[in-house]
Design a protein around this motif. Structure first.
Motif: not given
Length: 230
Positions: A31-54
């Motif tokens: 288990d390793v944590t990746i910290y990432i800037k809150r980008e807008s889609s489609p770069i990165f998003s924490f909004e997808t409930k199923k996977k937690g990220a997309s």
């Protein structure tokens, strides 16, 4: 005979590019944590409930995870343990920061896992007066600031935090240009159905994205991740 001995005693060498030490480390520290800037889609998003990220970063990092054996957990960069002034990172446990190479943190970077162009975007049919200080909006990238200062040392940089606001600043004539990630800018322009903003071909800067390693095992994790990226 030699092949049989190798298979019997050094099978891990024929199965993967990882050393025995690296394989044992992954087995005991998945288990390793990746910290990432809150980008807008489609770069990165924490909004997808199923996977937690997309997004692109998520897919690429998950590919690295599948090849390395790590289980990546993704958290917003704001939650990363930092000391005063945001320059010293806690070394008490392994953690990873996803960032462009052109930034204030230049050491302990993985091999690049993604390259994207950054360009200037302008409002079509707007007359830009070049004998005054230019105003350039960007979207909270330390890499953008560095490139803009290098190419336009007299320009005023406006941090609009997200690409949508940077594009709107250009449309409302608050900024002369927006300096943005091409991948994200084209997505925003398409989603907002904007037809009077275009890319200026005079300045396009390719930027590599890396994983920056922290913690007491950063050198070992870096070796593992680089082999997964290769």
């Amino acid at each position: 005979f030699t092949v049989n001995l190798r298979t019997r005693y050094f099978s891990y060498l024929s199965e993967t590019p990882f050393t025995k030490e690296e394989k044992e480390f992954v087995d005991n520290n998945k288990d390793v944590t990746i910290y990432i800037k809150r980008e807008s889609s489609p770069i990165f998003s924490f909004e997808t409930k199923k996977k937690g990220a997309s997004g692109v970063f998520y897919d690429l990092c998950q590919l690295i995870a599948s090849k390395s054996g790590f289980n990546f957990t993704y958290r917003p960069i704001e939650e990363m343990p930092v000391y005063s002034q945001g320059e010293e990172i806690s070394e008490n446990f392994s953690q990873i920061l996803c960032l462009p190479k052109i930034g204030k943190w230049q050491e302990n970077l993985s091999s690049p896992f993604w390259t994207v162009d950054f360009s200037l975007y302008y409002k079509i049919n707007k007359d830009v007066v070049t004998n005054r200080k230019l105003t350039i909006s960007t979207a909270d990238y330390s890499s953008s600031f560095d490139v803009i200062r290098s190419e336009f040392p007299l320009a005023e940089i406006v941090n609009d935090v997200i690409s949508e606001k940077a594009i709107k600043s250009v449309l409302k004539n608050k900024s002369d240009f927006a300096f943005l990630n091409d991948y994200l800018a084209s997505f925003v322009i398409q989603q907002m159905r904007i037809n009077n903003v275009a890319k200026l071909p005079a300045l396009t800067v390719p930027v590599d994205y890396h994983l920056k390693l922290f913690g007491p095992d950063k050198d070992l994790i870096k070796s593992i991740i680089n082999k997964a990226i290769a």
